[in-house]
Scaffold this motif. Structure first.
Motif, PDB file in Angstrom:
ATOM      1  N   ALA A  82      99.560 -44.538   3.553  1.00  0.00           N
ATOM      2  CA  ALA A  82      98.682 -45.515   3.039  1.00  0.00           C
ATOM      3  C   ALA A  82      97.448 -45.618   3.732  1.00  0.00           C
ATOM      4  N   SER A  83      97.466 -45.277   5.335  1.00  0.00           N
ATOM      5  CA  SER A  83      96.257 -45.405   5.931  1.00  0.00           C
ATOM      6  C   SER A  83      95.416 -44.054   5.577  1.00  0.00           C
ATOM      7  N   PHE A  84      95.993 -42.845   5.117  1.00  0.00           N
ATOM      8  CA  PHE A  84      95.054 -41.718   4.672  1.00  0.00           C
ATOM      9  C   PHE A  84      94.468 -42.097   3.408  1.00  0.00           C
ATOM     10  N   PHE A  85      95.212 -42.793   2.458  1.00  0.00           N
ATOM     11  CA  PHE A  85      94.324 -43.429   1.266  1.00  0.00           C
ATOM     12  C   PHE A  85      93.397 -44.234   1.579  1.00  0.00           C
ATOM     13  N   ALA A  86      93.500 -44.917   2.513  1.00  0.00           N
ATOM     14  CA  ALA A  86      92.425 -46.007   2.973  1.00  0.00           C
ATOM     15  C   ALA A  86      91.290 -45.206   3.484  1.00  0.00           C
ATOM     16  N   ALA A  87      91.662 -43.985   4.429  1.00  0.00           N
ATOM     17  CA  ALA A  87      90.459 -43.280   5.054  1.00  0.00           C
ATOM     18  C   ALA A  87      89.910 -42.252   3.890  1.00  0.00           C
ATOM     19  N   VAL A  88      90.199 -42.026   2.806  1.00  0.00           N
ATOM     20  CA  VAL A  88      89.573 -41.215   1.811  1.00  0.00           C
ATOM     21  C   VAL A  88      88.979 -42.134   1.076  1.00  0.00           C
ATOM     22  N   PHE A  89      89.153 -43.362   0.876  1.00  0.00           N
ATOM     23  CA  PHE A  89      88.722 -44.211   0.009  1.00  0.00           C
ATOM     24  C   PHE A  89      86.888 -44.156  -0.145  1.00  0.00           C
ATOM     25  N   TYR A  96      81.403 -42.471  -6.969  1.00  0.00           N
ATOM     26  CA  TYR A  96      80.787 -43.410  -7.900  1.00  0.00           C
ATOM     27  C   TYR A  96      79.195 -43.537  -7.521  1.00  0.00           C
ATOM     28  N   ARG A  97      79.078 -43.911  -6.308  1.00  0.00           N
ATOM     29  CA  ARG A  97      77.709 -44.244  -6.244  1.00  0.00           C
ATOM     30  C   ARG A  97      76.745 -43.136  -6.387  1.00  0.00           C
ATOM     31  N   HIS A  99      77.050 -40.732  -8.556  1.00  0.00           N
ATOM     32  CA  HIS A  99      77.338 -40.172  -9.948  1.00  0.00           C
ATOM     33  C   HIS A  99      77.651 -38.576 -10.038  1.00  0.00           C
ATOM     34  N   ARG A 100      78.560 -38.604  -9.375  1.00  0.00           N
ATOM     35  CA  ARG A 100      79.161 -37.222  -9.215  1.00  0.00           C
ATOM     36  C   ARG A 100      80.276 -36.799  -9.898  1.00  0.00           C
ATOM     37  N   ASP A 101      80.231 -35.893 -10.908  1.00  0.00           N
ATOM     38  CA  ASP A 101      81.523 -35.726 -11.881  1.00  0.00           C
ATOM     39  C   ASP A 101      82.438 -34.899 -11.064  1.00  0.00           C
ATOM     40  N   GLY A 102      83.781 -35.079 -11.340  1.00  0.00           N
ATOM     41  CA  GLY A 102      84.938 -34.562 -10.747  1.00  0.00           C
ATOM     42  C   GLY A 102      86.200 -35.105 -11.481  1.00  0.00           C
ATOM     43  N   PHE A 103      87.140 -34.125 -11.619  1.00  0.00           N
ATOM     44  CA  PHE A 103      88.386 -34.529 -12.384  1.00  0.00           C
ATOM     45  C   PHE A 103      88.334 -35.443 -13.627  1.00  0.00           C
ATOM     46  N   GLY A 104      87.456 -35.091 -14.421  1.00  0.00           N
ATOM     47  CA  GLY A 104      87.327 -35.872 -15.591  1.00  0.00           C
ATOM     48  C   GLY A 104      86.615 -37.325 -15.419  1.00  0.00           C
ATOM     49  N   LEU A 105      86.196 -37.454 -14.165  1.00  0.00           N
ATOM     50  CA  LEU A 105      85.401 -38.765 -14.074  1.00  0.00           C
ATOM     51  C   LEU A 105      84.046 -38.328 -14.230  1.00  0.00           C
ATOM     52  N   ASP A 106      83.542 -38.569 -15.485  1.00  0.00           N
ATOM     53  CA  ASP A 106      82.380 -38.164 -15.667  1.00  0.00           C
ATOM     54  C   ASP A 106      81.279 -39.313 -16.230  1.00  0.00           C
ATOM     55  N   THR A 107      81.932 -40.504 -16.074  1.00  0.00           N
ATOM     56  CA  THR A 107      80.826 -41.617 -16.196  1.00  0.00           C
ATOM     57  C   THR A 107      81.044 -42.611 -15.203  1.00  0.00           C
ATOM     58  N   ASP A 108      80.103 -43.398 -15.058  1.00  0.00           N
ATOM     59  CA  ASP A 108      80.330 -44.335 -13.944  1.00  0.00           C
ATOM     60  C   ASP A 108      81.479 -45.314 -14.338  1.00  0.00           C
ATOM     61  N   ASN A 109      81.807 -45.762 -15.417  1.00  0.00           N
ATOM     62  CA  ASN A 109      82.927 -46.639 -15.848  1.00  0.00           C
ATOM     63  C   ASN A 109      84.094 -45.928 -15.644  1.00  0.00           C
ATOM     64  N   LYS A 110      84.380 -44.641 -15.639  1.00  0.00           N
ATOM     65  CA  LYS A 110      85.549 -43.956 -15.142  1.00  0.00           C
ATOM     66  C   LYS A 110      85.569 -43.820 -13.635  1.00  0.00           C
ATOM     67  N   ARG A 111      84.527 -43.436 -12.958  1.00  0.00           N
ATOM     68  CA  ARG A 111      84.539 -43.524 -11.681  1.00  0.00           C
ATOM     69  C   ARG A 111      84.778 -44.812 -10.875  1.00  0.00           C
ATOM     70  N   ALA A 113      86.551 -47.430 -12.470  1.00  0.00           N
ATOM     71  CA  ALA A 113      88.124 -47.631 -12.417  1.00  0.00           C
ATOM     72  C   ALA A 113      89.021 -46.935 -11.886  1.00  0.00           C
ATOM     73  N   ARG A 114      88.623 -45.802 -11.175  1.00  0.00           N
ATOM     74  CA  ARG A 114      89.253 -45.109 -10.158  1.00  0.00           C
ATOM     75  C   ARG A 114      89.389 -45.761  -8.828  1.00  0.00           C
ATOM     76  N   LEU A 115      88.264 -46.362  -8.438  1.00  0.00           N
ATOM     77  CA  LEU A 115      88.421 -47.138  -7.399  1.00  0.00           C
ATOM     78  C   LEU A 115      89.383 -48.195  -7.257  1.00  0.00           C
ATOM     79  N   PHE A 116      89.837 -48.736  -8.369  1.00  0.00           N
ATOM     80  CA  PHE A 116      90.939 -49.688  -8.174  1.00  0.00           C
ATOM     81  C   PHE A 116      92.384 -48.934  -8.133  1.00  0.00           C
ATOM     82  N   PHE A 117      92.391 -47.455  -8.256  1.00  0.00           N
ATOM     83  CA  PHE A 117      93.698 -46.869  -8.165  1.00  0.00           C
ATOM     84  C   PHE A 117      94.166 -46.780  -6.602  1.00  0.00           C
ATOM     85  N   GLN A 118      92.985 -46.828  -5.916  1.00  0.00           N
ATOM     86  CA  GLN A 118      93.363 -46.280  -4.335  1.00  0.00           C
ATOM     87  C   GLN A 118      94.457 -47.329  -3.926  1.00  0.00           C
TER      88      GLN A 118
END
Length: 143
Positions: A82-89, A96-97, A99-111, A113-118
């Protein structure tokens, strides 16, 4: 007399699945997804992006193996994960900030949404490791 903590089948499955996911992600850091992981390294990290990705990949492999395989240290490895996941957040925020694409995260909305998965990953690690179990030593410190 100290009682041995009980883990549900769901917790055991969650812990092993999380360990497998971490090992797979760690292998991706070292091989097939190296460039995409570099997109997540914030510019302020004082180490070369590729080195950061390689080191974090090794850490993920070790952490995944530990959380899946260690039985006596389940709570500790869950907390470490859990601490590791917090550290890489911050890397996810940087992706997101900036606007870098990666892992299919090619829009700001997708990037975004990913923030809420951490936090979900953090909860998954704590649940699977048993840190949220009533009676665990960590339970009173976390909740």
């Amino acid at each position: 007399m100290e009682t041995k903590p009980r883990y549900t089948k769901t917790q055991n499955f969650s812990r092993i699945a999380l360990g497998a996911m971490l090992v797979t992600a760690g292998i991706g850091h070292l091989t097939f997804s190296r460039k995409e992981f570099q997109a997540q390294v914030p510019d302020w990290v004082p180490v070369d992006k590729d080195t950061t990705v390689l080191l974090s990949g090794v850490a993920e492999i070790l952490l995944g193996a530990a959380i899946a395989g260690l039985k006596k240290e389940r709570v500790t490895t869950g907390i470490v994960a859990a601490s590791f996941f917090a550290a890489v957040f911050p890397g996810n925020i940087a992706q997101y900030r900036n606007h870098r694409d990666g892992f299919g995260l090619d829009t700001d909305n997708k990037r975004l949404a990913r923030l809420f998965f951490q936090p979900v990953l953090m909860g998954w690690a704590l649940f699977g490791g048993g840190a949220l179990n009533k009676g665990s030593k960590a339970h009173s410190r976390i909740l």
